[in-house]
Design a protein around this motif. Structure first.
Motif, mmCIF file in Angstrom:
data_model
loop_
_atom_site.group_PDB
_atom_site.id
_atom_site.type_symbol
_atom_site.label_atom_id
_atom_site.label_comp_id
_atom_site.label_asym_id
_atom_site.label_seq_id
_atom_site.Cartn_x
_atom_site.Cartn_y
_atom_site.Cartn_z
ATOM 1 N N ALA A 149 21.227 8.193 -4.899
ATOM 2 C CA ALA A 149 21.715 8.169 -3.518
ATOM 3 C C ALA A 149 20.693 7.490 -2.614
ATOM 4 O O ALA A 149 21.044 6.755 -1.686
ATOM 5 C CB ALA A 149 21.997 9.588 -3.024
ATOM 6 N N LYS A 150 19.422 7.729 -2.879
ATOM 7 C CA LYS A 150 18.377 7.109 -2.058
ATOM 8 C C LYS A 150 18.286 5.607 -2.336
ATOM 9 O O LYS A 150 18.181 4.801 -1.410
ATOM 10 C CB LYS A 150 17.025 7.767 -2.336
ATOM 11 C CG LYS A 150 15.912 7.237 -1.435
ATOM 12 C CD LYS A 150 14.812 8.259 -1.260
ATOM 13 C CE LYS A 150 13.883 7.817 -0.137
ATOM 14 N NZ LYS A 150 12.939 8.862 0.243
ATOM 15 N N ASN A 151 18.351 5.241 -3.612
ATOM 16 C CA ASN A 151 18.239 3.827 -3.963
ATOM 17 C C ASN A 151 19.349 2.990 -3.355
ATOM 18 O O ASN A 151 19.192 1.789 -3.128
ATOM 19 C CB ASN A 151 18.222 3.652 -5.493
ATOM 20 C CG ASN A 151 16.890 4.075 -6.103
ATOM 21 O OD1 ASN A 151 15.941 4.409 -5.392
ATOM 22 N ND2 ASN A 151 16.817 4.065 -7.416
ATOM 23 N N LEU A 152 20.472 3.628 -3.048
ATOM 24 C CA LEU A 152 21.588 2.936 -2.389
ATOM 25 C C LEU A 152 21.179 2.418 -1.011
ATOM 26 O O LEU A 152 21.633 1.364 -0.553
ATOM 27 C CB LEU A 152 22.696 3.968 -2.208
ATOM 28 C CG LEU A 152 24.120 3.535 -2.288
ATOM 29 C CD1 LEU A 152 24.411 2.846 -3.593
ATOM 30 C CD2 LEU A 152 25.023 4.767 -2.152
ATOM 31 N N PRO B 98 23.912 12.791 1.852
ATOM 32 C CA PRO B 98 23.010 12.250 0.831
ATOM 33 C C PRO B 98 22.206 11.067 1.355
ATOM 34 O O PRO B 98 22.757 10.245 2.091
ATOM 35 C CB PRO B 98 23.975 11.781 -0.279
ATOM 36 C CG PRO B 98 25.303 12.371 0.053
ATOM 37 C CD PRO B 98 25.327 12.616 1.513
ATOM 38 N N PRO B 99 20.947 10.922 0.976
ATOM 39 C CA PRO B 99 20.169 11.732 0.049
ATOM 40 C C PRO B 99 19.357 12.857 0.677
ATOM 41 O O PRO B 99 18.648 13.566 -0.037
ATOM 42 C CB PRO B 99 19.193 10.697 -0.541
ATOM 43 C CG PRO B 99 18.931 9.759 0.589
ATOM 44 C CD PRO B 99 20.210 9.671 1.364
ATOM 45 N N ILE B 100 19.451 13.052 2.015
ATOM 46 C CA ILE B 100 18.549 14.013 2.630
ATOM 47 C C ILE B 100 18.871 15.435 2.177
ATOM 48 O O ILE B 100 17.992 16.304 2.141
ATOM 49 C CB ILE B 100 18.537 13.884 4.171
ATOM 50 C CG1 ILE B 100 17.236 14.416 4.755
ATOM 51 C CG2 ILE B 100 19.750 14.562 4.800
ATOM 52 C CD1 ILE B 100 17.042 14.094 6.225
ATOM 53 N N THR B 101 20.123 15.672 1.820
ATOM 54 C CA THR B 101 20.512 17.009 1.367
ATOM 55 C C THR B 101 20.614 17.076 -0.148
ATOM 56 O O THR B 101 21.154 18.048 -0.699
ATOM 57 C CB THR B 101 21.876 17.394 1.976
ATOM 58 O OG1 THR B 101 22.801 16.327 1.722
ATOM 59 C CG2 THR B 101 21.770 17.619 3.481
#
Lengths: 68, 394
Positions: free
Chosen positions: B96-99, B84-87
Motif C-alpha cells: 500500500a505504501k509503495n503505491l 492505507p497505508p497509515i492504518t
C-alpha cells in the motif's frame, strides 16, 4: 586505505536526509529509498559530508567504514 | 471546547486536550520524561504516553504489539476507518505504501516547486503593504491545501471544504463521533465522484493514478482507494500548515535567527530541520494489541499509546540542548516524520513547502514580530500548530 559509506536497505525508510546532505555520495531510487553511489567510496573532500549524513539518518541506516 | 475535568497528576491522568497542554506542552513533557517516562491516563479509554526518544522508537518499530489499525486517540468507541497505508500493519502495509511513494520522491515533488513559489508570492502580495497579517490564516494555512489540491487534481477553491473536513476529522471528531462519521461520509461521496470522473476521462493527477493502480495485478478496492485519497488530503494539509506556522511563530520572536536567515538564506534548509525537530506538528498513536512491556512498563492490550514524536524530539538524551532551537544544528536525526515503516510519505513535499514558504516570505518581509495586542492560539488534538498568528511587520 579509505572510507566507504553503506546504506542498510532494510533499515532505510526514505527520509532522504543523506541525499540532501551528501548528494555526491547517496542516490534515491524510484520509491525514494537511498543507496550509496557506486561502491560508496568517499573522496577525501567528502569525508565530513559522509559523517554528517550518517549522523542525520533517523533510522541509523548509514555506515561509514574504513577500508583497506 | 467544553470544560474538562482538570488534570491533577500528569503521570496518571494526562489529558492532551487540557488547555495547558494545548498552550505549551513542552514543560509538561520535560517533567514527565524525567519523573514518569511512560505516563498513563484512563481518559480516552486508556492511553500510555512515552516521552523518551528510545521508548517512542521502540513502540514505532514494534508493529507486532502496536498496531496502526487505530491511530487517533478518541473518547468514543472507535470506528475502524481504513486509510492505507497509515492504518495498515505488515504485510498489507508495504504494498500500500509503495503505491504512493513514487509520487512523493524529491524528484517527483520538485515539479511543484514553481507552483508553490507562485502561490506564496500571490499570498504575500495580498498583505505585504498592510503593515501586518495573520501569518497562520493569511499565509501558512493557504499553502498546503493548494499544493495538495493541485497534486490530486482538485479545484483550489474547494480549500474551505477540505479544511472543514480536516477540522471535523482531526479535532471536533475526537469527542463527537457523529461529526466524525458525517465528515467521513462526505469525503467518500466527494471522492467517489472524482474517481468516477477520471475513470470516464483519465487525467495525469494522483487520483487518476491511484484509480488505475494495482497490487499484485488486482485493482485496489474502493475502500482502499477512497481511504488513500482521504489520507493524502488530510495528511497533506493540517500537518504542513502547522509546521509552517510554527516556523513563523519562532522567527517572529527571535530577531537574531530571523536576521541570520535573511542574510544567509542558504541556512534555511538546516533551520527547517531544527524547526521540524523543536516544533514537530504530528503526534501519532497506536493500539496495543498484545499485552507487552516497553522498557519495563507493562502495557495492556486494547489501550492506546500516544506516539509523540514531538516529545521524542525534545529528549536531551538524544539532542544536546534539546530545549533550545539552534538553527544551525548539524546533527539532527529528528523524528518529526516518524520512525520505522510508517515514515511520513509526504516528508519531501513538506520540507519543500516549508522551505519555499520561508524563502519567499523572508525575501519580501524580512522584519516581523508578534502583534502584542492580539493572541496566538494553538490547535488541539493530534496535530499542533498556530491557528491564529497575528503579526506586525517592521
Amino acid at each position: 586505505m579509505g572510507l566507504k559509506v553503506k546504506v542498510d536497505r532494510e533499515k532505510c525508510q526514505g527520509h532522504a536526509r543523506c541525499a540532501a546532505l551528501a548528494p555526491e555520495l547517496f542516490a534515491l531510487d524510484e520509491l525514494g529509498n537511498a543507496q550509496e553511489i557506486g561502491d560508496g567510496s568517499v573522496p577525501d573532500a567528502l569525508v565530513d559530508k559522509a559523517y554528517l549524513a550518517k549522523a542525520n539518518c533517523p533510522e541509523m541506516a548509514i555506515d561509514v567504514e574504513e577500508t583497506k | 471546547m467544553s470544560a474538562r475535568p482538570p488534570v491533577n497528576d500528569w503521570s496518571t491522568d494526562f489529558d492532551h486536550l487540557d488547555p495547558r497542554w494545548i498552550e505549551n506542552p513542552y514543560p509538561i513533557w520535560d517533567e514527565l520524561r524525567d519523573k514518569c517516562p511512560i505516563a498513563h491516563t484512563e481518559r480516552f479509554r486508556g492511553v500510555y504516553f512515552p516521552s523518551r526518544y528510545e521508548d517512542v522508537r521502540a513502540v514505532a518499530y514494534d508493529t507486532e504489539n502496536f498496531s496502526s489499525r487505530r491511530i487517533i486517540v478518541r473518547e468514543t468507541p472507535p470506528p475502524r476507518i481504513p486509510a492505507p497505508p497509515i492504518t495498515s500493519d505488515p504485510p498489507e502495509h508495504r504494498p500500500a505504501k509503495n503505491l504512493l511513494l513514487p509520487a512523493f520522491t524529491p524528484d517527483a515533488i520538485k515539479r511543484h516547486e514553481a507552483g508553490m513559489r507562485e502561490i506564496c508570492g500571490k499570498l504575500i502580495a495580498r498583505f505585504a503593504d498592510k503593515g501586518g497579517c495573520d501569518a497562520a490564516v493569511d499565509y501558512a494555512q493557504e499553502i498546503p491545501v493548494r499544493v495538495i489540491a493541485v497534486m490530486l487534481g482538485l479545484p483550489e477553491e474547494e480549500g474551505g471544504r477540505f479544511r472543514k473536513w480536516i477540522h471535523e476529522i482531526l479535532e471536533a471528531g475526537i469527542t463527537r463521533p457523529d461529526i466524525l462519521m458525517k465528515a467521513i461520509g462526505e469525503t467518500e461521496e466527494y471522492f467517489r465522484n472524482e474517481v468516477a470522473k477520471r475513470r470516464a476521462a483519465p487525467t495525469d493527477d494522483l487520483i487518476s493514478q491511484l484509480a488505475a493502480a494495482k497490487i499484485d495485478g488486482e485493482p485496489i478496492s474502493e475502500p482502499h482507494l477512497l481511504g488513500a485519497i482521504r489520507l493524502i488530503l488530510i495528511a497533506g494539509i493540517d500537518t504542513t500548515w502547522s509546521a509552517i506556522g510554527s516556523c513563523f511563530w519562532h522567527l517572529a520572536q527571535h530577531p537574531q535567527d530571523r536576521k541570520r536567515l535573511v542574510n544567509e538564506p542558504e541556512l534555511i534548509p538546516t533551520a527547517v530541520e531544527e524547526f521540524l525537530r523543536a516544533y514537530a506538528p504530528v503526534t501519532m498513536a497506536r493500539e496495543v494489541i498484545k499485552d507487552t512491556t516497553i522498557n519495563g512498563c507493562p502495557m495492556k492490550s486494547g489501550e492506546m499509546v500516544l506516539l509523540s514524536f514531538p516529545a521524542a524530539n525534545r529528549d536531551p538524551k538524544m539532542f544536546p540542548d534539546a530545549e533550545r532551537v539552534v538553527i544551525d544544528r548539524k546533527e539532527n536525526r529528528h523524528a518529526a516524520f516518524g520512525l520505522g515503516i510508517h515514515r511520513c510519505i509526504g516528508s519531501n513535499l513538506a520540507r519543500l513547502e516549508i522551505t519555499v514558504a520561508l524563502q519567499e516570505w523572508l525575501k519580501r518581509i524580512p522584519e516581523f514580530r508578534l502583534d502584542p495586542s492580539a493572541k496566538v492560539t494553538w490547535s488541539e488534538g493530534t496535530v499542533r500548530g498556530p491557528r491564529k498568528l497575528p503579526m506586525l511587520f517592521g
